[in-house]
Design a protein around this motif. Structure first.
Motif, short mmCIF file in Angstrom:
data_model
loop_
_atom_site.label_atom_id
_atom_site.label_comp_id
_atom_site.label_asym_id
_atom_site.label_seq_id
_atom_site.Cartn_x
_atom_site.Cartn_y
_atom_site.Cartn_z
N UNK A 174 -38.62 -0.55 48.11
CA UNK A 174 -37.64 0.11 47.26
C UNK A 174 -36.28 -0.59 47.40
N UNK A 201 -46.23 5.81 39.94
CA UNK A 201 -45.62 4.61 40.49
C UNK A 201 -45.03 4.93 41.85
N UNK A 202 -45.47 4.23 42.88
CA UNK A 202 -44.98 4.49 44.24
C UNK A 202 -44.80 3.17 44.97
N UNK A 203 -44.00 3.19 46.04
CA UNK A 203 -43.84 1.96 46.80
C UNK A 203 -44.93 1.80 47.86
N UNK A 213 -52.98 2.96 51.23
CA UNK A 213 -52.69 4.39 51.38
C UNK A 213 -52.20 5.01 50.07
N UNK A 217 -54.17 7.90 47.59
CA UNK A 217 -53.57 9.15 47.09
C UNK A 217 -53.65 9.21 45.57
N UNK A 218 -53.39 8.06 44.91
CA UNK A 218 -53.46 8.02 43.44
C UNK A 218 -54.86 8.38 42.95
N UNK A 221 -55.07 12.07 42.99
CA UNK A 221 -54.16 12.90 42.19
C UNK A 221 -54.23 12.56 40.70
N UNK B 279 -48.46 12.99 58.73
CA UNK B 279 -49.32 12.30 57.77
C UNK B 279 -49.42 13.08 56.46
N UNK B 283 -48.66 11.65 52.70
CA UNK B 283 -49.63 11.77 51.60
C UNK B 283 -49.07 12.63 50.48
N UNK B 285 -45.97 12.92 49.58
CA UNK B 285 -45.03 12.12 48.81
C UNK B 285 -45.77 11.32 47.73
N UNK B 286 -46.90 10.71 48.12
CA UNK B 286 -47.66 9.91 47.16
C UNK B 286 -48.33 10.78 46.11
N UNK B 287 -48.85 11.94 46.54
CA UNK B 287 -49.64 12.76 45.64
C UNK B 287 -48.78 13.48 44.61
N UNK B 289 -45.89 12.66 43.72
CA UNK B 289 -45.10 11.71 42.94
C UNK B 289 -43.60 11.82 43.17
N UNK B 290 -43.19 11.96 44.43
CA UNK B 290 -41.76 11.89 44.74
C UNK B 290 -41.30 10.46 44.46
N UNK B 291 -40.19 10.29 43.76
CA UNK B 291 -39.74 8.93 43.43
C UNK B 291 -39.42 8.17 44.71
N UNK B 292 -39.81 6.87 44.77
CA UNK B 292 -39.61 6.10 46.00
C UNK B 292 -38.17 6.12 46.50
N UNK B 293 -37.21 6.25 45.58
CA UNK B 293 -35.81 6.22 45.99
C UNK B 293 -35.44 7.42 46.83
#
Lengths: 326, 326
Positions: A174, A201-203, A213, A217-218, A221, B279, B283, B285-287, B289-293
């Protein structure tokens, strides 16, 4: 008595620590800094060794410096901006003739580059740009056009999409220029076709475990994923593992586009697990040394020098793989 | 005791509920190629290395110590094993490589124990030495490259399944072993005694030094196994990124679990909950969809919330309310 021993031991431990720090800081030992000979002393602050691409980039710079008779001081910042700033400051103190570096993130360089400017040391950016209003802080920027790389990936996507397509994106670190620009270029091109959608979209931090990882998760979900767009090969390789574990076939059930074209990525492309790779050429050592010589002599150089790059399909990868250097 | 674990448990349940609300499919499990497949399985698989390292960390923290070098030790274990395996697909080579790596990790643990118990250096400084130098050692072993292996036996450690992921089975087995040896024998009490007052426990006849050596060696071996899982999960050794910052995650897991950094009483169940929370957070955060920023801010808010409700003052207020209501 015991206290004395303890103190002595901690001093030794601290010395060991600082020795590690400076050990990695100077690559090629005694530099004849300040002398007015033909030898150019270059301080190079590398991002780290986060991927095969970066290692090839480092090797190219070290080899070409030797070939060009440039005395290279090399440091590895382990992906941390503060380390890079420290390295650049130490180069300024050592009075090197030219400083080159690949900024780990885009912003926050003004102060240290101003220090270099005041010390009359020219700065060359390699491979990643900085985001600053003051373009006099550096002489030139040598590197790939990341937006163009994103556009190439987007072009392939648009040409090969049949019907509605759901894309998931594995972003780089990021805030890093390649992550921002590859995203931008890709989005620019797919905007032409509204039925191609980036659904998540994730980092993945440019690493394999990160890519794996996030992709895991994608896969849980997102109900339907057609394409993975990874900002580098390593994250793509991680995604392949995750897709296989989900019982799907990478390259067929889920298509994969990546950027970089390192050897492991090319091998996966030739095997049919990746569908398309946009090249990002790390072998810029030669161009960098030529630029450095010109800059030190005070010659004019263009503000932007782009490295030569192509793209690879699966067939092209099969042909190119045996002669791949990195 | 029960009360201490209530809040971490509630935090974990809250995180899981958040996932359930945003992505209803998060809890769905199915059998894929003979093993369980789903979001919860991912949490267990990816949380296994953190749990394992946190177990070793719990015992060290109980002796009033801390080990910052576990991430670097994990990187060394993966690097040594992958370099040993090379291009071999033979299971024997994989096991030999892992054995060499774990013996090496035990030696690194001995080194930490020597600095802490032998020389009496403060643990945070003593292990900082190996934290810095260890990653350098791992880089030397891999020569700065990402070493990719293709060995099915090795892949099982981090990515294999026996209905459940093998990695979590290993971690839970170690948890059971630690619980048995420290809670069913006097060892646990002795460790706590050393943490509360090393001098007093030595005068009372407890071999403080031996116990401290032992927990550092144990933690290093745990870190080694975790390193094998991390590297095996992507079939590659990445000296730069494998186990990066995992020491922080592990310490956090221990603290969330209610073990005090001041040493003394520790809770293994708490550590298990702490590792699962960390953990699940990643997970989540990825699921969702929290924005990477904003990922780091999101994580920080959750961690602060968990730590706050565990603080003695906050607990006093909360339990007062409970009394008032009843």
């Amino acid at each position: 008595m015991l206290k004395k021993i303890t103190t002595a031991a901690s001093v030794i431990a601290l010395c060991a620590l600082t020795a590690c720090g400076s050990g990695s800081g100077t690559g090629s030992g005694s530099g004849n800094t300040g002398s007015a000979g033909d030898t150019i002393t270059m301080g190079f602050a590398q991002v780290g060794a986060e991927s095969g691409w970066r290692t090839a980039n480092t090797k190219s710079i070290q080899d070409e410096a030797k070939a060009a008779g440039v005395d290279l001081k090399f440091s590895d910042a382990q992906q941390k901006q503060e380390n890079q700033i420290k390295a650049i400051r130490s180069y300024i103190q050592q009075k090197v003739k030219v400083i080159a570096f690949s900024p780990v993130v885009e912003t926050g360089w003004d102060t240290v580059l101003l220090e270099a400017k005041r010390a009359n040391i020219p700065v060359i950016l390699t491979d990643r740009a900085i985001d600053s209003d003051d373009t006099s802080l550096y002489k030139t920027f040598l590197g790939s056009d990341f937006v163009e790389e994103g556009r190439k990936a987007g072009d392939w996507m648009v040409q090969n999409a049949t019907g509605p397509t759901n894309v998931v994106e594995l972003q780089g670190t990021t805030g890093a220029a390649p992550a921002i620009d590859r995203k931008k270029g890709f989005e620019e091109k797919i905007a032409a076709k509204p039925d191609i959608k980036v659904v998540a979209s994730q980092t993945g931090d440019f690493t394999r475990s990160g890519g794996k990882q996030v992709m895991e998760a994608f896969l849980k979900s997102q109900p339907k994923i057609d394409v993975v767009y990874a900002h580098n090969d390593d994250m793509g390789l991680g995604a392949i593992e995750a897709i296989k574990a989900a019982g799907k076939v990478p390259g067929k059930d889920i298509k994969i586009i990546t950027v970089d074209a390192v050897k492991d990525g090319m091998a996966a492309l030739a095997n049919g697990e990746i569908n398309f790779i946009v090249e990002c050429n790390p072998l810029l050592g030669k161009q960098l040394m030529e630029l450095a010589k010109k800059v030190v002599k005070g010659e004019e150089v263009p503000a932007r020098v782009v490295t030569v790059e192509g793209t690879f399909t699966q067939e092209q990868a099969k042909a190119a793989l045996p002669t791949r250097q990195y | 005791m029960k009360n201490r674990l209530l809040w971490p448990l509630l935090a974990l349940v809250a995180l899981l509920l958040l996932n359930l609300v945003v992505t209803p499919s998060f809890f769905s499990l199915r059998i894929q190629d003979g093993h369980l497949y789903g979001g919860l399985v991912d949490v267990l698989k990816n949380g296994a290395p953190t749990l394992l390292i946190a177990l070793g960390m719990t015992l060290i923290i109980a002796t009033r110590g801390i080990d910052l070098s576990v991430g670097a030790v994990a990187a060394i274990a993966g690097a040594v094993t992958c370099v040993h395996i090379g291009s071999s697909e033979d299971a024997g080579t994989a096991f030999a490589g892992m054995a060499i790596a774990l013996v090496l990790c035990a030696l690194l643990g001995l080194w930490n124990g020597f600095l802490v118990a032998g020389l009496g250096i403060q643990p945070i400084i003593a292990t900082l030495v190996l934290m810095t130098a260890g990653r350098g050692i791992a880089m030397l072993v891999t020569e700065g490259q990402i070493i990719t292996v293709n060995n099915n036996a090795y892949r099982q450690v981090g990515a294999g399944f026996v209905v459940l992921p093998i990695s979590i089975l290993i971690s839970l087995a170690v948890l059971g072993l630690v619980a048995f040896t420290t809670r069913k024998t006097a060892l646990g009490m002795l460790i706590e005694a050393v943490g509360v007052n090393p001098e007093a426990s030595r005068l009372a006849g407890v071999r403080s030094r031996t116990i401290i050596w032992t927990v550092y060696v144990f933690a290093a071996v745990c870190a080694g196994i975790a390193g094998l899982m991390i590297s095996s999960n992507v079939s590659a050794a990445d000296a730069n990124n494998a186990g990066l910052w995992i020491e922080m995650d592990a310490i956090l897991a221990v603290v969330i679990g209610g073990t005090s950094l001041a040493g003394g009483r520790y809770s293994l169940t708490g550590t298990l909950l702490g590792a699962l929370i960390i953990q699940t957070l990643t997970t989540t955060v990825y699921t969702i969809g929290v924005a990477p920023e904003v990922t780091l801010v999101f994580k920080a808010v959750v961690v602060i919330a968990v730590c706050l409700v565990q603080a003695p003052k906050a607990r006093a207020v909360l339990s007062f309310r409970k009394v008032a209501v009843s």
